[in-house]
Scaffold this motif. Sequence first.
Motif, PDB file in Angstrom:
ATOM      1  N   LEU A  21       0.095  -1.409  -0.229  1.00  9.90           N
ATOM      2  CA  LEU A  21      -0.432  -0.183  -0.308  1.00  9.90           C
ATOM      3  C   LEU A  21       1.055   1.261  -0.265  1.00  9.90           C
ATOM      4  N   ILE A  22       1.970   1.181   0.804  1.00  4.34           N
ATOM      5  CA  ILE A  22       3.347   2.597   0.897  1.00  4.34           C
ATOM      6  C   ILE A  22       3.795   2.497  -0.122  1.00  4.34           C
ATOM      7  N   SER A  23       3.956   1.344  -0.971  1.00  2.24           N
ATOM      8  CA  SER A  23       5.295   1.308  -2.188  1.00  2.24           C
ATOM      9  C   SER A  23       3.928   2.283  -3.624  1.00  2.24           C
ATOM     10  N   VAL A  24       2.657   1.837  -3.400  1.00  2.00           N
ATOM     11  CA  VAL A  24       1.639   1.985  -4.525  1.00  2.00           C
ATOM     12  C   VAL A  24       1.510   3.565  -3.990  1.00  2.00           C
ATOM     13  N   LEU A  25       1.383   4.468  -3.183  1.00  2.00           N
ATOM     14  CA  LEU A  25       0.624   5.246  -2.745  1.00  2.00           C
ATOM     15  C   LEU A  25       2.327   6.398  -3.227  1.00  2.00           C
ATOM     16  N   VAL A  26       2.951   6.004  -2.536  1.00  2.00           N
ATOM     17  CA  VAL A  26       4.416   6.925  -3.049  1.00  2.00           C
ATOM     18  C   VAL A  26       4.460   7.080  -4.156  1.00  2.00           C
ATOM     19  N   THR A  27       4.391   5.991  -5.042  1.00  2.00           N
ATOM     20  CA  THR A  27       4.378   5.680  -7.175  1.00  2.00           C
ATOM     21  C   THR A  27       3.247   6.753  -7.952  1.00  2.00           C
ATOM     22  N   GLY A  28       2.501   6.577  -6.847  1.00  2.00           N
ATOM     23  CA  GLY A  28       1.754   7.337  -7.743  1.00  2.00           C
ATOM     24  C   GLY A  28       1.968   8.732  -7.427  1.00  2.00           C
ATOM     25  N   ILE A  29       2.371   8.746  -6.443  1.00  2.00           N
ATOM     26  CA  ILE A  29       2.689  10.370  -6.041  1.00  2.00           C
ATOM     27  C   ILE A  29       3.578  10.799  -6.787  1.00  2.00           C
ATOM     28  N   MET A  30       4.855  10.692  -7.156  1.00  2.00           N
ATOM     29  CA  MET A  30       5.474  10.638  -8.101  1.00  2.00           C
ATOM     30  C   MET A  30       5.325  10.074  -9.640  1.00  2.00           C
ATOM     31  N   ILE A  31       4.099  10.052  -9.566  1.00  2.00           N
ATOM     32  CA  ILE A  31       3.316   9.761 -11.669  1.00  2.00           C
ATOM     33  C   ILE A  31       2.560  11.057 -11.549  1.00  2.00           C
ATOM     34  N   ALA A  32       2.404  11.632  -9.896  1.00  2.56           N
ATOM     35  CA  ALA A  32       1.459  12.751 -10.782  1.00  2.56           C
ATOM     36  C   ALA A  32       2.749  14.365 -10.452  1.00  2.56           C
ATOM     37  N   ILE A  33       3.668  14.215  -9.691  1.00  6.28           N
ATOM     38  CA  ILE A  33       4.922  15.308  -9.918  1.00  6.28           C
ATOM     39  C   ILE A  33       5.268  15.046 -11.304  1.00  6.28           C
ATOM     40  N   VAL A  34       5.340  14.250 -11.464  1.00  6.41           N
ATOM     41  CA  VAL A  34       6.081  13.823 -13.122  1.00  6.41           C
ATOM     42  C   VAL A  34       4.639  15.150 -14.369  1.00  6.41           C
ATOM     43  N   ILE A  35       3.779  14.170 -13.783  1.00  5.95           N
ATOM     44  CA  ILE A  35       2.635  14.739 -15.089  1.00  5.95           C
ATOM     45  C   ILE A  35       2.645  16.426 -14.340  1.00  5.95           C
ATOM     46  N   GLY A  36       2.287  17.198 -13.518  1.00  9.31           N
ATOM     47  CA  GLY A  36       2.363  17.834 -13.477  1.00  9.31           C
ATOM     48  C   GLY A  36       3.701  18.613 -13.272  1.00  9.31           C
ATOM     49  N   GLY A  37       5.202  18.643 -13.535  1.00  8.71           N
ATOM     50  CA  GLY A  37       5.993  18.989 -14.289  1.00  8.71           C
ATOM     51  C   GLY A  37       5.530  19.259 -15.954  1.00  8.71           C
TER      52      GLY A  37
END
Length: 170
Positions: A21-37
């Motif tokens: 669960l934690i790894s999925v949340l961290v991965t989702g946050i990283m993808i959101a940061i990349v898309i925002g960039g």
Amino acid sequence: MEARGRGHTSKKYKKVRGVALISVLVTGIMIAIVIGGLYYILTRTMLTGERVRVYTSTREAAAGGVNYAVLQIKSGLFDTMDRLGCPAGWTSDGNCCTSNLNYRLSGTTQTFTNKITICLKGYAPPPGEVVAGVAYSRPQTGGRGYIYLIISEADGPQSSKSRVEAVWVR
């Protein structure tokens, strides 16, 4: 037989689920940061998200104004111009409607004005339609057969101007 059952307890599964669960949340946050960039790069650096159109010359801006007017006519915005006047956002000037669009020239930050005028000049029966009489022909529904005069006048830098006139039959 005891070896098969050893090591498969529910306690270990709970620990694995928590890590997943934690790894999925961290991965989702990283993808959101990349898309925002990527969004930031596209809108700010490449100027794709601006509401003001960017042209390379005043002449191109005037031609773009005619294209904009044709799109407005095709969308049906001026179908009732003969009876109801100008649509919302356009000012009336006799049997003409006028609107101003802002634009920029590439490489500059100054905003210029493009004045677009659409005039209803007449009616001609569309090809293939039966003419009802010698001096009388009834207009078709949906603005078919209307003849529009489109004038686009773009102001540019150093008091330069460009004017494009077009006739459009719907």
